[in-house]
Scaffold this active site. Sequence first.
Site, PDB file in Angstrom:
ATOM      1  N   THR A   1      26.900  34.555  42.137  1.00  0.00           N
ATOM      2  CA  THR A   1      28.294  34.114  42.178  1.00  0.00           C
ATOM      3  C   THR A   1      28.430  32.755  41.496  1.00  0.00           C
ATOM      4  OG1 THR A   1      28.551  35.251  44.284  1.00  0.00           O
ATOM      5  CG2 THR A   1      30.249  33.645  43.721  1.00  0.00           C
ATOM      6  N   ARG A  29      31.598  48.373  48.094  1.00  0.00           N
ATOM      7  CA  ARG A  29      31.521  47.129  48.872  1.00  0.00           C
ATOM      8  C   ARG A  29      32.104  45.955  48.071  1.00  0.00           C
ATOM      9  NH1 ARG A  29      29.148  41.760  48.160  1.00  0.00           N
ATOM     10  NH2 ARG A  29      28.728  40.963  50.231  1.00  0.00           N
ATOM     11  N   VAL A  30      32.907  45.153  48.740  1.00  0.00           N
ATOM     12  CA  VAL A  30      33.459  43.943  48.133  1.00  0.00           C
ATOM     13  C   VAL A  30      33.172  42.772  49.064  1.00  0.00           C
ATOM     14  CG1 VAL A  30      35.575  42.784  47.406  1.00  0.00           C
ATOM     15  CG2 VAL A  30      35.291  45.211  46.926  1.00  0.00           C
ATOM     16  N   ASP A  32      33.317  38.264  49.559  1.00  0.00           N
ATOM     17  CA  ASP A  32      34.400  37.297  49.741  1.00  0.00           C
ATOM     18  C   ASP A  32      34.971  36.758  48.436  1.00  0.00           C
ATOM     19  OD1 ASP A  32      31.807  35.988  49.496  1.00  0.00           O
ATOM     20  OD2 ASP A  32      32.918  34.124  49.736  1.00  0.00           O
ATOM     21  N   GLY A  55      28.862  37.440  51.840  1.00  0.00           N
ATOM     22  CA  GLY A  55      30.305  37.641  51.800  1.00  0.00           C
ATOM     23  C   GLY A  55      30.919  38.171  53.069  1.00  0.00           C
TER      24      GLY A  55
END
Lengths: 132, 185
Positions: A1, A29-30, A32, A55
């Site tokens: 990230t 899946r996602v 934050d 996340g």
Amino acid sequence: TVGCVALDRAGNLAAGTSTGGMTNKKYGRVGDAPIIGAGTYANNATCAVSATGWGEFFIRVGVARDIAAQMEYRGTPLRAAAAATIAKVAQLGGDGGVIALDAQGDIAMEFNSPGMYRAFRFSDRPAVIAIY
Amino acid sequence: KRYGLVIHGGAGVIERAAMSPEREAEYRTALNQALQAGYAVLDQGGSALEAVTAAINLMEDNPLFNAGKGAVFNADGICELDASVMDGRTQAAGAVAALHHIKNPINLARDVMLKSEHVMLVGDGAEKFAQSLGYQLVPNAYFQTDWRREQLKKAQEQEKEKAGKKTAALPAAPVDYFTRTLRWG
């Protein structure tokens, strides 16, 4: 990230975060990073925040907005607010960190995991690059 | 009046102690380039929003980071990207998730904020919106690197191993360096 928070000459704040997520993620899946209020938040009245970490925990705590809310409702200074929020993440079992910046140019780089890469540069101080 | 920016290149990635001096130098150079790109925007009177996207674009284009080119692989063996941006002046926000063909997801997040009535678009719909704005789709192979492919292979091997050993009596595995690096790349 990766992420960035910035303060411009006009006193405006902005925040952004971009990621590939988690290795071997499934089922759409996602984390934050794309969730406003969890991985990213900005409000000139409080602060700009970009997060990186586990996340699921950052979403549950609502990390970025939680930092801003402490400043908004209680007048907590930026660094103390960031530290309190990351402590909440740790308490749940998550890890990671945030970079945050307020309209005065005060910064917080709070994290509870090793290997956080960060850097800053301001008009009144030289650039700093730090790897922990 | 003070102006400037802060960037991060992830947490829980390669710890400094486990990094070669050459690799550390590469990371420092990459962070410095992103920092200077964002600062130059601010120094020339650009907005905080422009600085954020300029800095992030450089990190998305650099395969060292888990974003854009060099992103981690999902379980299907492709890269799947997410991004978001928020403007502190207006509290406008834009976000995208599950992208497979957008070179710089942060730019699309910005365009969702500025050029749509929505805050978050995902998957094929987000990519259709991008195309309506003139974005060129890039093949997913553009994002893929051998280093990340190897990480996926290790993660899947570890997953198989765990599945073979799993019993209800075993406690959850502790979060260690290995799992952390796999999680975030």
